[in-house]
Design a protein around this motif. Structure first.
Motif, short mmCIF file in Angstrom:
data_model
loop_
_atom_site.label_atom_id
_atom_site.label_comp_id
_atom_site.label_asym_id
_atom_site.label_seq_id
_atom_site.Cartn_x
_atom_site.Cartn_y
_atom_site.Cartn_z
N PRO A 129 0.87 -1.10 -0.04
CA PRO A 129 0.04 -0.23 -0.02
C PRO A 129 0.90 1.32 -0.05
O PRO A 129 1.83 1.35 0.48
CB PRO A 129 -0.71 -0.05 1.14
CG PRO A 129 -0.04 -0.93 2.36
CD PRO A 129 0.71 -1.87 1.39
N LEU A 130 0.38 2.37 -0.59
CA LEU A 130 1.14 3.77 -0.80
C LEU A 130 0.26 4.75 0.01
O LEU A 130 -1.27 4.48 0.19
CB LEU A 130 1.18 4.10 -2.18
CG LEU A 130 2.14 3.27 -2.94
CD1 LEU A 130 2.47 3.68 -4.31
CD2 LEU A 130 3.70 3.17 -2.31
N PRO A 131 0.64 5.67 0.16
CA PRO A 131 -0.51 6.77 1.18
C PRO A 131 -1.48 7.00 -0.09
O PRO A 131 -1.20 7.17 -1.40
CB PRO A 131 0.79 7.91 1.33
CG PRO A 131 2.04 7.31 1.47
CD PRO A 131 1.90 6.11 0.34
N LEU A 174 5.87 12.57 -4.37
CA LEU A 174 6.71 12.04 -4.13
C LEU A 174 6.74 11.52 -2.52
O LEU A 174 6.14 11.91 -1.74
CB LEU A 174 8.14 12.56 -4.34
CG LEU A 174 8.60 13.27 -5.69
CD1 LEU A 174 8.21 14.74 -5.39
CD2 LEU A 174 9.80 12.88 -6.20
N CYS A 175 7.19 10.18 -2.50
CA CYS A 175 7.20 9.63 -1.10
C CYS A 175 8.01 8.40 -0.95
O CYS A 175 8.29 7.81 -1.75
CB CYS A 175 5.55 9.16 -0.64
SG CYS A 175 5.15 7.43 -1.27
N TRP A 183 2.04 11.91 0.83
CA TRP A 183 2.92 12.48 -0.22
C TRP A 183 3.46 13.79 -0.01
O TRP A 183 2.82 14.63 0.81
CB TRP A 183 2.11 12.52 -1.42
CG TRP A 183 1.55 11.05 -2.07
CD1 TRP A 183 0.43 10.29 -1.54
CD2 TRP A 183 2.39 10.14 -2.96
NE1 TRP A 183 0.28 9.17 -2.09
CE2 TRP A 183 1.65 8.94 -2.70
CE3 TRP A 183 3.41 10.28 -3.48
CZ2 TRP A 183 1.75 8.00 -3.84
CZ3 TRP A 183 3.76 9.10 -4.28
CH2 TRP A 183 3.21 8.17 -4.32
N THR A 184 4.72 13.82 -0.44
CA THR A 184 5.15 15.57 -0.52
C THR A 184 4.51 15.94 -1.92
O THR A 184 4.84 15.32 -3.14
CB THR A 184 6.85 15.45 -0.39
OG1 THR A 184 7.15 14.93 0.75
CG2 THR A 184 7.28 16.95 -0.80
N ASN A 185 3.92 16.82 -2.03
CA ASN A 185 3.49 17.63 -2.96
C ASN A 185 4.06 18.74 -3.51
O ASN A 185 4.38 19.70 -2.84
CB ASN A 185 1.95 17.72 -2.98
CG ASN A 185 0.96 16.77 -2.78
OD1 ASN A 185 1.19 15.46 -3.34
ND2 ASN A 185 0.08 16.67 -1.96
N ILE A 186 4.45 18.50 -4.87
CA ILE A 186 5.50 20.01 -5.47
C ILE A 186 4.61 20.41 -6.66
O ILE A 186 4.39 19.56 -7.55
CB ILE A 186 6.75 19.39 -5.97
CG1 ILE A 186 7.44 18.94 -4.65
CG2 ILE A 186 7.64 20.35 -6.40
CD1 ILE A 186 8.72 18.21 -4.89
N LEU A 187 4.49 21.62 -6.79
CA LEU A 187 4.26 22.18 -8.19
C LEU A 187 5.17 22.64 -8.72
O LEU A 187 5.92 23.39 -8.58
CB LEU A 187 3.15 23.35 -7.85
CG LEU A 187 1.89 23.49 -7.29
CD1 LEU A 187 1.26 24.72 -7.05
CD2 LEU A 187 0.99 22.66 -8.37
N PHE A 224 14.06 15.53 -1.72
CA PHE A 224 12.53 16.34 -1.91
C PHE A 224 11.99 16.79 -0.81
O PHE A 224 11.34 17.95 -1.10
CB PHE A 224 12.04 15.56 -2.81
CG PHE A 224 11.30 14.28 -2.15
CD1 PHE A 224 10.09 14.25 -1.55
CD2 PHE A 224 12.06 12.93 -2.48
CE1 PHE A 224 9.83 13.11 -0.95
CE2 PHE A 224 11.57 11.75 -1.97
CZ PHE A 224 10.31 11.67 -1.07
N ALA A 225 11.76 16.31 0.27
CA ALA A 225 10.92 16.61 1.44
C ALA A 225 11.53 18.06 1.84
O ALA A 225 10.90 18.73 2.57
CB ALA A 225 10.98 15.71 2.42
#
Length: 373
Positions: A129-131, A174-175, A183-187, A224-225
């Motif tokens: 499973p993923l977030p 990304l995670c 997840w870390t969300n990036i625009l 990335f975080a």
């Protein structure tokens, strides 16, 4: 590549049919709206064609997985495979490193599975499973462009790996599945990467996104975080092919997609431009017109992408999955100096001659391959 229909012939009780009520049902068949992709593994490169499954009277789901062997150009059937109970609620998103990505529209939950790997356990396929994805405006979370991973999931629970998902538009998520609960969300920068194809470079330990035209690359490292700002890489093109004005005008009218791909054996990078020519027949469609391949070279002026018609003992596989390369000589039957593609048609492109050979559906394959996923 967006690939064929995964078909599941459902001979089930009413309870299971109710679970499928949210999905497309045609004459007792459950049709995955998005198919699987070419995906590399320890075996030949395979394309998942279909998953024929049925519910057992005592509970559980069992079925056959149909695969297209790119080297043999024939179909392989993995029979009597135990399916995850969640399968009727899943939608396929793509693949990376031989693992298929699945999505549950009801709660935005994600999973990856080795269900379509012919070497995986038939009785106990691994599902991780993923977030769940973060809700975004305009149902953007439900439109995934492509996926990539830094590696296959390491067998040691203490080891980690990174999963990245490029959503349609500017969103990149990304995670680290064994560490992150979300997840870390990036625009991504505005106007650059709405339709860019994500890939991970093992050599550089970075995720890359080529900007339209391929003159720029954006990269995100594994930190990335803490640092959400991308690194920009300017590319220069050399040895552009000599074409007539009418040929350039024809290519200018085509749909073009850029892919960055890394050779697993040498670490060298190729930038591939894929040109699809539009046509109208029962609606609008596209067929592959040509590819242009550029090999990366480091110079004093920076990275240069040099046009080439000779990539050697290399096969490039393109789809909506993460693009990848393999050595043709390592998989007897594969054609060197070629591109295997799904989307804008389904076939092999000879880089040296510029000719395309379409694949013929093997006997027993599904009647139609839709959506180049």
């Amino acid at each position: 590549l967006r690939v064929g229909q995964g078909v599941m012939n459902m001979r089930t009780e009413r309870k299971l049919l109710l679970r499928l009520s949210k999905l497309s049902l045609r004459n007792g068949s459950f049709i995955h709206e998005r198919a699987r992709l070419f995906s590399s593994s320890a075996t030949n490169p395979y394309l998942s064609l279909a998953c024929n499954a049925e519910a057992l009277p005592g509970g559980g789901i069992i079925g056959n997985v149909l695969l297209f062997d790119a080297a043999k150009q024939d179909m392989l059937t993995v029979r009597d495979k135990t399916m995850p109970q969640e399968l009727p609620e899943w939608k396929g998103l793509g693949a990376s490193h031989g693992w298929a990505f699945f999505f549950n529209l009801s709660d935005l939950s994600l999973s990856i599975s080795d269900l379509f790997n012919p070497l995986a356990s038939k009785q106990n396929p691994t599902t991780i499973p993923l977030p769940p994805l973060t809700h975004l405006p305009c149902c953007q979370s439900q439109v995934v462009w492509n996926v990539a991973m830094s590696s296959s999931p390491p067998p040691d629970e203490d080891e980690d790996w990174v999963v990245a998902i490029k959503l349609l538009g500017r969103q990149l998520s990304l995670c680290r599945p064994r560490r992150d609960l979300r997840w870390t969300n990036i625009l991504t920068p505005l106007g650059y990467l709405e339709n860019s194809n994500l890939m991970f470079s093992k050599r550089d330990q970075k995720f890359y996104l080529p900007a339209p035209g391929g003159h720029r690359l954006l990269s995100y490292d594994l930190n990335f975080a803490k640092d959400k700002d991308p690194e920009f890489h300017e590319l220069q093109f050399r040895n552009i092919p000599e074409l007539t004005q009418s040929e350039w005008e024809l290519l200018g009218s085509c749909c073009r997609t850029e892919y960055l791909v890394e050779s697993a054996s040498t670490g060298e990078h190729f930038l591939v431009k894929w040109y699809g020519q539009g046509f109208f027949k029962h609606g609008q469609g596209y067929k592959t017109k040509r590819f242009m391949v550029f090999r990366e070279e480091e110079t004093l002026e920076g990275r240069c992408m040099c046009y080439t018609e000779e990539i050697g003992d290399v096969c490039i596989f393109l789809s909506k999955s993460e693009a990848f390369c393999v050595k043709a000589s390592s998989f007897p039957g594969l054609k060197p100096n070629s591109i295997y593609y799904l989307g804008h048609g389904f076939g092999i492109y000879d880089v040296a001659t510029g000719t395309t050979s379409p694949f013929r559906p093997p006997q027993g394959a599904p009647a139609a391959l839709i959506s180049p996923y």
